[in-house]
Motif scaffolding. Structure first.
Motif, PDB file in Angstrom:
ATOM      1  N   ARG A  20     -27.062 -36.442 -55.707  1.00 59.19           N
ATOM      2  CA  ARG A  20     -28.353 -36.294 -56.384  1.00 59.19           C
ATOM      3  C   ARG A  20     -28.471 -37.252 -57.580  1.00 59.19           C
ATOM      4  NH1 ARG A  20     -27.252 -30.697 -55.036  1.00 59.19           N
ATOM      5  NH2 ARG A  20     -28.782 -30.007 -53.478  1.00 59.19           N
ATOM      6  N   ALA A  21     -27.363 -37.464 -58.271  1.00 64.16           N
ATOM      7  CA  ALA A  21     -27.388 -38.398 -59.395  1.00 64.16           C
ATOM      8  C   ALA A  21     -27.570 -39.835 -58.923  1.00 64.16           C
ATOM      9  CB  ALA A  21     -26.095 -38.269 -60.201  1.00 64.16           C
ATOM     10  N   SER A  22     -26.998 -40.169 -57.781  1.00 63.80           N
ATOM     11  CA  SER A  22     -27.086 -41.533 -57.254  1.00 63.80           C
ATOM     12  C   SER A  22     -28.430 -41.811 -56.594  1.00 63.80           C
ATOM     13  CB  SER A  22     -25.968 -41.777 -56.225  1.00 63.80           C
ATOM     14  OG  SER A  22     -24.694 -41.639 -56.807  1.00 63.80           O
ATOM     15  N   LEU A  23     -28.998 -40.781 -55.957  1.00 66.15           N
ATOM     16  CA  LEU A  23     -30.246 -40.952 -55.221  1.00 66.15           C
ATOM     17  C   LEU A  23     -31.241 -39.863 -55.623  1.00 66.15           C
ATOM     18  CD1 LEU A  23     -29.061 -41.849 -51.599  1.00 66.15           C
ATOM     19  CD2 LEU A  23     -30.298 -43.331 -53.179  1.00 66.15           C
ATOM     20  N   PRO A  24     -31.799 -39.920 -56.816  1.00 68.37           N
ATOM     21  CA  PRO A  24     -32.779 -38.914 -57.228  1.00 68.37           C
ATOM     22  C   PRO A  24     -33.959 -38.876 -56.255  1.00 68.37           C
ATOM     23  CG  PRO A  24     -32.132 -40.298 -59.080  1.00 68.37           C
ATOM     24  CD  PRO A  24     -31.576 -40.947 -57.852  1.00 68.37           C
ATOM     25  N   GLY A  25     -34.366 -37.667 -55.927  1.00 68.80           N
ATOM     26  CA  GLY A  25     -35.487 -37.518 -55.005  1.00 68.80           C
ATOM     27  C   GLY A  25     -35.079 -37.392 -53.557  1.00 68.80           C
ATOM     28  N   PHE A  26     -33.805 -37.621 -53.245  1.00 66.41           N
ATOM     29  CA  PHE A  26     -33.314 -37.468 -51.880  1.00 66.41           C
ATOM     30  C   PHE A  26     -32.365 -36.282 -51.809  1.00 66.41           C
ATOM     31  CE2 PHE A  26     -34.659 -41.862 -51.680  1.00 66.41           C
ATOM     32  CZ  PHE A  26     -35.191 -41.970 -50.401  1.00 66.41           C
ATOM     33  N   ASP A  27     -32.586 -35.419 -50.831  1.00 66.59           N
ATOM     34  CA  ASP A  27     -31.693 -34.285 -50.632  1.00 66.59           C
ATOM     35  C   ASP A  27     -30.378 -34.777 -50.026  1.00 66.59           C
ATOM     36  OD1 ASP A  27     -30.696 -31.887 -48.716  1.00 66.59           O
ATOM     37  OD2 ASP A  27     -31.806 -31.069 -50.421  1.00 66.59           O
ATOM     38  N   PRO A  28     -29.246 -34.189 -50.423  1.00 66.68           N
ATOM     39  CA  PRO A  28     -27.970 -34.609 -49.828  1.00 66.68           C
ATOM     40  C   PRO A  28     -27.853 -34.323 -48.336  1.00 66.68           C
ATOM     41  CG  PRO A  28     -27.617 -33.416 -51.882  1.00 66.68           C
ATOM     42  CD  PRO A  28     -29.058 -33.247 -51.535  1.00 66.68           C
ATOM     43  N   GLY A  29     -28.794 -33.536 -47.796  1.00 67.92           N
ATOM     44  CA  GLY A  29     -28.744 -33.237 -46.369  1.00 67.92           C
ATOM     45  C   GLY A  29     -27.636 -32.268 -46.002  1.00 67.92           C
ATOM     46  N   SER A  30     -27.284 -31.396 -46.932  1.00 64.37           N
ATOM     47  CA  SER A  30     -26.157 -30.496 -46.716  1.00 64.37           C
ATOM     48  C   SER A  30     -26.622 -29.086 -46.376  1.00 64.37           C
ATOM     49  CB  SER A  30     -25.282 -30.447 -47.969  1.00 64.37           C
ATOM     50  OG  SER A  30     -26.063 -30.124 -49.100  1.00 64.37           O
ATOM     51  N   VAL A  31     -25.780 -28.364 -45.664  1.00 67.02           N
ATOM     52  CA  VAL A  31     -26.052 -26.956 -45.413  1.00 67.02           C
ATOM     53  C   VAL A  31     -25.777 -26.157 -46.685  1.00 67.02           C
ATOM     54  CG1 VAL A  31     -25.536 -27.062 -42.950  1.00 67.02           C
ATOM     55  CG2 VAL A  31     -23.693 -26.552 -44.562  1.00 67.02           C
ATOM     56  N   MET A  32     -26.434 -25.014 -46.793  1.00 65.87           N
ATOM     57  CA  MET A  32     -26.166 -24.132 -47.919  1.00 65.87           C
ATOM     58  C   MET A  32     -24.834 -23.429 -47.720  1.00 65.87           C
ATOM     59  SD  MET A  32     -29.900 -22.572 -48.836  1.00 65.87           S
ATOM     60  CE  MET A  32     -31.261 -23.674 -49.251  1.00 65.87           C
ATOM     61  N   ALA A  33     -24.338 -22.809 -48.781  1.00 65.47           N
ATOM     62  CA  ALA A  33     -22.993 -22.242 -48.760  1.00 65.47           C
ATOM     63  C   ALA A  33     -22.808 -21.216 -47.646  1.00 65.47           C
ATOM     64  CB  ALA A  33     -22.666 -21.617 -50.115  1.00 65.47           C
ATOM     65  N   ALA A  34     -23.792 -20.311 -47.471  1.00 66.64           N
ATOM     66  CA  ALA A  34     -23.655 -19.275 -46.440  1.00 66.64           C
ATOM     67  C   ALA A  34     -23.650 -19.878 -45.047  1.00 66.64           C
ATOM     68  CB  ALA A  34     -24.783 -18.253 -46.571  1.00 66.64           C
ATOM     69  N   GLU A  35     -24.464 -20.920 -44.838  1.00 64.52           N
ATOM     70  CA  GLU A  35     -24.496 -21.574 -43.537  1.00 64.52           C
ATOM     71  C   GLU A  35     -23.198 -22.349 -43.284  1.00 64.52           C
ATOM     72  OE1 GLU A  35     -29.332 -22.166 -43.559  1.00 64.52           O
ATOM     73  OE2 GLU A  35     -28.023 -23.544 -44.650  1.00 64.52           O
ATOM     74  N   GLY A  36     -22.660 -22.952 -44.333  1.00 61.63           N
ATOM     75  CA  GLY A  36     -21.354 -23.590 -44.195  1.00 61.63           C
ATOM     76  C   GLY A  36     -20.273 -22.588 -43.832  1.00 61.63           C
ATOM     77  N   ALA A  37     -20.331 -21.398 -44.446  1.00 65.64           N
ATOM     78  CA  ALA A  37     -19.367 -20.344 -44.126  1.00 65.64           C
ATOM     79  C   ALA A  37     -19.514 -19.889 -42.680  1.00 65.64           C
ATOM     80  CB  ALA A  37     -19.548 -19.167 -45.079  1.00 65.64           C
ATOM     81  N   LEU A  38     -20.755 -19.847 -42.190  1.00 64.91           N
ATOM     82  CA  LEU A  38     -20.976 -19.462 -40.793  1.00 64.91           C
ATOM     83  C   LEU A  38     -20.374 -20.501 -39.853  1.00 64.91           C
ATOM     84  CD1 LEU A  38     -22.842 -19.573 -38.047  1.00 64.91           C
ATOM     85  CD2 LEU A  38     -22.229 -17.327 -38.961  1.00 64.91           C
ATOM     86  N   LEU A  39     -20.587 -21.789 -40.145  1.00 69.23           N
ATOM     87  CA  LEU A  39     -19.997 -22.835 -39.309  1.00 69.23           C
ATOM     88  C   LEU A  39     -18.470 -22.770 -39.334  1.00 69.23           C
ATOM     89  CD1 LEU A  39     -22.241 -25.920 -40.154  1.00 69.23           C
ATOM     90  CD2 LEU A  39     -22.225 -24.600 -38.035  1.00 69.23           C
ATOM     91  N   TYR A  40     -17.928 -22.579 -40.514  1.00 72.81           N
ATOM     92  CA  TYR A  40     -16.478 -22.456 -40.653  1.00 72.81           C
ATOM     93  C   TYR A  40     -15.954 -21.278 -39.832  1.00 72.81           C
ATOM     94  CZ  TYR A  40     -11.922 -21.644 -42.868  1.00 72.81           C
ATOM     95  OH  TYR A  40     -10.573 -21.438 -43.093  1.00 72.81           O
ATOM     96  N   GLY A  41     -16.570 -20.116 -40.013  1.00 72.89           N
ATOM     97  CA  GLY A  41     -16.118 -18.925 -39.293  1.00 72.89           C
ATOM     98  C   GLY A  41     -16.307 -19.037 -37.797  1.00 72.89           C
ATOM     99  N   LEU A  42     -17.385 -19.705 -37.364  1.00 73.16           N
ATOM    100  CA  LEU A  42     -17.611 -19.914 -35.935  1.00 73.16           C
ATOM    101  C   LEU A  42     -16.468 -20.704 -35.317  1.00 73.16           C
ATOM    102  CD1 LEU A  42     -19.413 -20.009 -33.363  1.00 73.16           C
ATOM    103  CD2 LEU A  42     -20.510 -22.039 -34.354  1.00 73.16           C
TER     104      LEU A  42
END
Length: 253
Positions: free
Chosen positions: A62-84
């Motif tokens: 975010r600091a390098s590219l203001p206005g652009f989303d990092p394109g990352s999943v949120m924490a709960a969704e990351g946990a779901l992918l991990y657990g899957l």
């Protein structure tokens, strides 16, 4: 708004925020994928410190590219992918759309904990606010872009210790994915996170499904982004139901 979502996705869209807030709903979804102790999986992820490391990556992006989303999943969704991945214990995972590698890191962390399996990723990367292509001759609409910070490579968020099970191939998934699937044969998990148009999502789902082992999963990020029906339409076409968690969607073979 919910009414703008495709039929079949309106209620899942309304439920997405609750998924991200509720450990109960996260654990229930993981049990449906075969996790006997979802709480243990989420605890081991928290104790491993990956989320903290990824938060620093997101802040740098975010600091390098203001206005652009990092394109990352949120924490709960990351946990779901991990657990899957921990529950399925896949031998081969194929992912499209690596970008900075946030989702990829969750997948690789689970494979590492399993002590088995590999991840093959396909990415069509662009760099900086001007969307400079890293693959010559390619382009992307601003709406669809998750550009890399200047000077960064695809997957730069992935910790070094998780890279041994990972292989990255650059190019358009429409060209790279069919050849990759023919090369690797059977896969156990397919994760779509590239171009989210209806046409492209259905292309990827339909290519991955014949290669998927019984009990395997086709998963997708951002199933609500363009408000089309790719996920339910694909599920109907293969005679399966679909589930969602946050912005993620799943069809199990």
């Amino acid at each position: 708004m919910a009414h703008a979502q495709a039929p079949g996705l309106r209620i899942p869209f309304l439920l997405a925020p609750a998924h991200r807030r509720s450990q109960f709903l996260l654990h229930r979804r993981l049990r449906a994928f075969g996790a006997s102790d979802p709480g243990a999986l989420t605890r081991e992820l928290e104790q491993g410190g990956l989320r903290t490391r990824l938060e620093s990556v997101e802040a740098e992006h975010r600091a390098s590219l203001p206005g652009f989303d990092p394109g990352s999943v949120m924490a709960a969704e990351g946990a779901l992918l991990y657990g899957l991945v921990r529950a399925l214990r896949p031998g081969t995972v194929v992912e499209t759309g690596t970008a900075s590698g946030i989702s990829t890191a969750y997948l690789l962390a689970a494979l590492d904990r399993n002590g088995t399996g590999r991840l093959l990723s396909i990415d069509l990367p662009f760099e900086g606010g001007e969307l400079q292509p890293l693959v010559a001759g390619t382009s992307i609409d601003l709406y669809d872009a998750s550009p890399l910070p200047p000077g960064k490579e695809p997957g730069w968020a992935i910790p070094d210790e998780l890279r041994a099970r990972w292989e990255l191939r650059l190019g358009d998934a429409r060209e790279v994915l069919p050849a990759l699937l023919a090369e690797v044969g059977e896969i156990d998990l397919f994760f779509h996170d590239s171009l989210h148009t209806r046409e492209h999502m259905l292309f990827e789902f339909q290519k991955a499904w014949p290669a998927l082992a019984g009990g395997g999963v086709v998963a997708s990020d951002d199933v609500f982004q363009r408000k089309h029906d790719a996920l339910p339409a694909f599920a109907r076409s293969v005679g399966r139901s679909f589930t969602t968690f946050g912005n993620l969607g799943f069809v199990r073979k």
